[in-house]
Design a protein around this motif. Structure first.
Motif, PDB file in Angstrom:
ATOM      1  N   PRO A  35       0.827  -1.210   0.000  1.00 23.70           N
ATOM      2  CA  PRO A  35       0.000   0.000   0.000  1.00 23.70           C
ATOM      3  C   PRO A  35       0.866   1.267   0.000  1.00 23.70           C
ATOM      4  O   PRO A  35       2.018   1.251   0.463  1.00 23.70           O
ATOM      5  CB  PRO A  35      -0.787  -0.108   1.313  1.00 23.70           C
ATOM      6  CG  PRO A  35      -0.718  -1.541   1.703  1.00 23.70           C
ATOM      7  CD  PRO A  35       0.587  -2.055   1.169  1.00 23.70           C
ATOM      8  N   ALA A  36       0.302   2.339  -0.493  1.00 17.03           N
ATOM      9  CA  ALA A  36       1.017   3.617  -0.553  1.00 17.03           C
ATOM     10  C   ALA A  36       1.562   4.027   0.808  1.00 17.03           C
ATOM     11  O   ALA A  36       2.664   4.577   0.895  1.00 17.03           O
ATOM     12  CB  ALA A  36       0.094   4.706  -1.107  1.00 17.03           C
ATOM     13  N   VAL A  37       0.832   3.743   1.868  1.00 13.26           N
ATOM     14  CA  VAL A  37       1.293   4.143   3.198  1.00 13.26           C
ATOM     15  C   VAL A  37       2.582   3.407   3.575  1.00 13.26           C
ATOM     16  O   VAL A  37       3.472   3.978   4.212  1.00 13.26           O
ATOM     17  CB  VAL A  37       0.181   3.951   4.263  1.00 13.26           C
ATOM     18  CG1 VAL A  37      -0.138   2.476   4.487  1.00 13.26           C
ATOM     19  CG2 VAL A  37       0.544   4.627   5.566  1.00 13.26           C
ATOM     20  N   VAL A  38       2.727   2.166   3.167  1.00 11.37           N
ATOM     21  CA  VAL A  38       3.953   1.408   3.443  1.00 11.37           C
ATOM     22  C   VAL A  38       5.110   1.979   2.634  1.00 11.37           C
ATOM     23  O   VAL A  38       6.218   2.169   3.146  1.00 11.37           O
ATOM     24  CB  VAL A  38       3.753  -0.093   3.143  1.00 11.37           C
ATOM     25  CG1 VAL A  38       5.065  -0.861   3.213  1.00 11.37           C
ATOM     26  CG2 VAL A  38       2.726  -0.688   4.095  1.00 11.37           C
ATOM     27  N   TYR A  39       4.851   2.284   1.380  1.00 10.79           N
ATOM     28  CA  TYR A  39       5.893   2.868   0.537  1.00 10.79           C
ATOM     29  C   TYR A  39       6.284   4.257   1.047  1.00 10.79           C
ATOM     30  O   TYR A  39       7.462   4.599   1.104  1.00 10.79           O
ATOM     31  CB  TYR A  39       5.433   2.943  -0.922  1.00 10.79           C
ATOM     32  CG  TYR A  39       6.544   3.373  -1.843  1.00 10.79           C
ATOM     33  CD1 TYR A  39       7.595   2.511  -2.144  1.00 10.79           C
ATOM     34  CD2 TYR A  39       6.561   4.652  -2.385  1.00 10.79           C
ATOM     35  CE1 TYR A  39       8.630   2.916  -2.966  1.00 10.79           C
ATOM     36  CE2 TYR A  39       7.592   5.056  -3.213  1.00 10.79           C
ATOM     37  CZ  TYR A  39       8.621   4.181  -3.501  1.00 10.79           C
ATOM     38  OH  TYR A  39       9.647   4.589  -4.311  1.00 10.79           O
ATOM     39  N   ARG A  40       5.308   5.022   1.448  1.00 12.83           N
ATOM     40  CA  ARG A  40       5.581   6.368   1.994  1.00 12.83           C
ATOM     41  C   ARG A  40       6.401   6.275   3.282  1.00 12.83           C
ATOM     42  O   ARG A  40       7.330   7.053   3.483  1.00 12.83           O
ATOM     43  CB  ARG A  40       4.253   7.091   2.246  1.00 12.83           C
ATOM     44  CG  ARG A  40       4.410   8.470   2.793  1.00 12.83           C
ATOM     45  CD  ARG A  40       4.767   9.455   1.691  1.00 12.83           C
ATOM     46  NE  ARG A  40       4.779  10.783   2.272  1.00 12.83           N
ATOM     47  CZ  ARG A  40       5.799  11.616   2.137  1.00 12.83           C
ATOM     48  NH1 ARG A  40       6.837  11.299   1.413  1.00 12.83           N
ATOM     49  NH2 ARG A  40       5.763  12.790   2.704  1.00 12.83           N
ATOM     50  N   ARG A  41       6.083   5.297   4.117  1.00 18.36           N
ATOM     51  CA  ARG A  41       6.848   5.077   5.355  1.00 18.36           C
ATOM     52  C   ARG A  41       8.313   4.782   5.018  1.00 18.36           C
ATOM     53  O   ARG A  41       9.229   5.259   5.684  1.00 18.36           O
ATOM     54  CB  ARG A  41       6.232   3.939   6.160  1.00 18.36           C
ATOM     55  CG  ARG A  41       6.826   3.789   7.533  1.00 18.36           C
ATOM     56  CD  ARG A  41       6.137   2.699   8.346  1.00 18.36           C
ATOM     57  NE  ARG A  41       4.759   3.073   8.635  1.00 18.36           N
ATOM     58  CZ  ARG A  41       3.704   2.289   8.423  1.00 18.36           C
ATOM     59  NH1 ARG A  41       3.848   1.081   7.938  1.00 18.36           N
ATOM     60  NH2 ARG A  41       2.501   2.714   8.726  1.00 18.36           N
ATOM     61  N   PHE A  42       8.532   4.002   3.963  1.00 23.74           N
ATOM     62  CA  PHE A  42       9.893   3.709   3.497  1.00 23.74           C
ATOM     63  C   PHE A  42      10.603   4.998   3.088  1.00 23.74           C
ATOM     64  O   PHE A  42      11.746   5.238   3.480  1.00 23.74           O
ATOM     65  CB  PHE A  42       9.833   2.719   2.331  1.00 23.74           C
ATOM     66  CG  PHE A  42      11.079   2.687   1.497  1.00 23.74           C
ATOM     67  CD1 PHE A  42      12.238   2.104   1.990  1.00 23.74           C
ATOM     68  CD2 PHE A  42      11.088   3.218   0.223  1.00 23.74           C
ATOM     69  CE1 PHE A  42      13.399   2.077   1.223  1.00 23.74           C
ATOM     70  CE2 PHE A  42      12.233   3.191  -0.553  1.00 23.74           C
ATOM     71  CZ  PHE A  42      13.395   2.618  -0.053  1.00 23.74           C
ATOM     72  N   LEU A  43       9.928   5.830   2.292  1.00 22.99           N
ATOM     73  CA  LEU A  43      10.542   7.079   1.845  1.00 22.99           C
ATOM     74  C   LEU A  43      10.883   7.997   3.011  1.00 22.99           C
ATOM     75  O   LEU A  43      11.951   8.618   3.043  1.00 22.99           O
ATOM     76  CB  LEU A  43       9.620   7.804   0.866  1.00 22.99           C
ATOM     77  CG  LEU A  43       9.381   7.115  -0.476  1.00 22.99           C
ATOM     78  CD1 LEU A  43       8.377   7.916  -1.292  1.00 22.99           C
ATOM     79  CD2 LEU A  43      10.673   6.906  -1.232  1.00 22.99           C
ATOM     80  N   ILE A  44       9.999   8.085   3.974  1.00 20.27           N
ATOM     81  CA  ILE A  44      10.249   8.914   5.161  1.00 20.27           C
ATOM     82  C   ILE A  44      11.418   8.357   5.958  1.00 20.27           C
ATOM     83  O   ILE A  44      12.297   9.104   6.406  1.00 20.27           O
ATOM     84  CB  ILE A  44       8.971   9.021   6.018  1.00 20.27           C
ATOM     85  CG1 ILE A  44       7.920   9.846   5.284  1.00 20.27           C
ATOM     86  CG2 ILE A  44       9.282   9.607   7.395  1.00 20.27           C
ATOM     87  CD1 ILE A  44       6.528   9.780   5.885  1.00 20.27           C
ATOM     88  N   ALA A  45      11.451   7.042   6.117  1.00 21.52           N
ATOM     89  CA  ALA A  45      12.546   6.408   6.863  1.00 21.52           C
ATOM     90  C   ALA A  45      13.893   6.675   6.194  1.00 21.52           C
ATOM     91  O   ALA A  45      14.906   6.889   6.869  1.00 21.52           O
ATOM     92  CB  ALA A  45      12.296   4.905   6.993  1.00 21.52           C
ATOM     93  N   GLU A  46      13.904   6.677   4.874  1.00 24.51           N
ATOM     94  CA  GLU A  46      15.146   6.930   4.137  1.00 24.51           C
ATOM     95  C   GLU A  46      15.695   8.336   4.408  1.00 24.51           C
ATOM     96  O   GLU A  46      16.890   8.564   4.256  1.00 24.51           O
ATOM     97  CB  GLU A  46      14.909   6.757   2.636  1.00 24.51           C
ATOM     98  CG  GLU A  46      14.795   5.316   2.203  1.00 24.51           C
ATOM     99  CD  GLU A  46      16.133   4.613   2.204  1.00 24.51           C
ATOM    100  OE1 GLU A  46      16.971   4.899   1.343  1.00 24.51           O
ATOM    101  OE2 GLU A  46      16.324   3.767   3.099  1.00 24.51           O
ATOM    102  N   GLN A  47      14.838   9.251   4.810  1.00 24.51           N
ATOM    103  CA  GLN A  47      15.253  10.632   5.080  1.00 24.51           C
ATOM    104  C   GLN A  47      15.483  10.915   6.562  1.00 24.51           C
ATOM    105  O   GLN A  47      15.821  12.028   6.940  1.00 24.51           O
ATOM    106  CB  GLN A  47      14.194  11.603   4.539  1.00 24.51           C
ATOM    107  CG  GLN A  47      13.928  11.467   3.054  1.00 24.51           C
ATOM    108  CD  GLN A  47      15.172  11.688   2.213  1.00 24.51           C
ATOM    109  OE1 GLN A  47      15.918  12.637   2.433  1.00 24.51           O
ATOM    110  NE2 GLN A  47      15.412  10.800   1.269  1.00 24.51           N
ATOM    111  N   SER A  48      15.319   9.911   7.393  1.00 25.17           N
ATOM    112  CA  SER A  48      15.408  10.094   8.841  1.00 25.17           C
ATOM    113  C   SER A  48      16.813  10.503   9.281  1.00 25.17           C
ATOM    114  O   SER A  48      17.813  10.103   8.680  1.00 25.17           O
ATOM    115  CB  SER A  48      15.029   8.784   9.551  1.00 25.17           C
ATOM    116  OG  SER A  48      15.223   8.913  10.942  1.00 25.17           O
TER     117      SER A  48
END
Length: 107
Positions: A35-48
């Protein structure tokens, strides 16, 4: 129940991909769309700013997508965290492909 928006939702379909591993061997593996929310969580984590959050982001994405042919999860998070670096990179490429994302693209 079917709706006119079904095509906007993540499919339950299992996608087969031949993945070339770091040693040159090939293996047939299976992935599901996330789901988009899982992919978005990945993108946010990559910028942490947190190194641990960034370091585990790929494993979490792989674990969310990689599955058995019947759709059941193939890996636990602990297993995904133990993947070899070369294997992890190849699996992420397959995950991105299944989810309609070219490797290296965020949107």
């Amino acid at each position: 129940m079917s709706s006119k928006y079904d095509d906007l939702m993540v499919s339950d379909a299992v996608h087969e991909r031949e993945v070339e591993l770091a040693d040159g061997s090939k293996r047939m593996l299976y992935f599901k769309e996330v789901p988009a929310v899982v992919y978005r969580r990945f993108l946010i984590a990559e910028q942490s700013d947190d190194d641990d959050v960034r370091a585990t982001s790929l494993a979490r994405l792989i674990q969310a997508s990689m599955c058995e042919p019947d759709g059941k999860p193939a890996l636990t998070l602990d297993q995904a965290l133990r993947l070899k670096a070369g294997v992890s990179g190849k699996l992420v490429d397959a995950v991105l492909d299944v989810n309609g994302k070219a490797p290296g693209k965020n949107a």
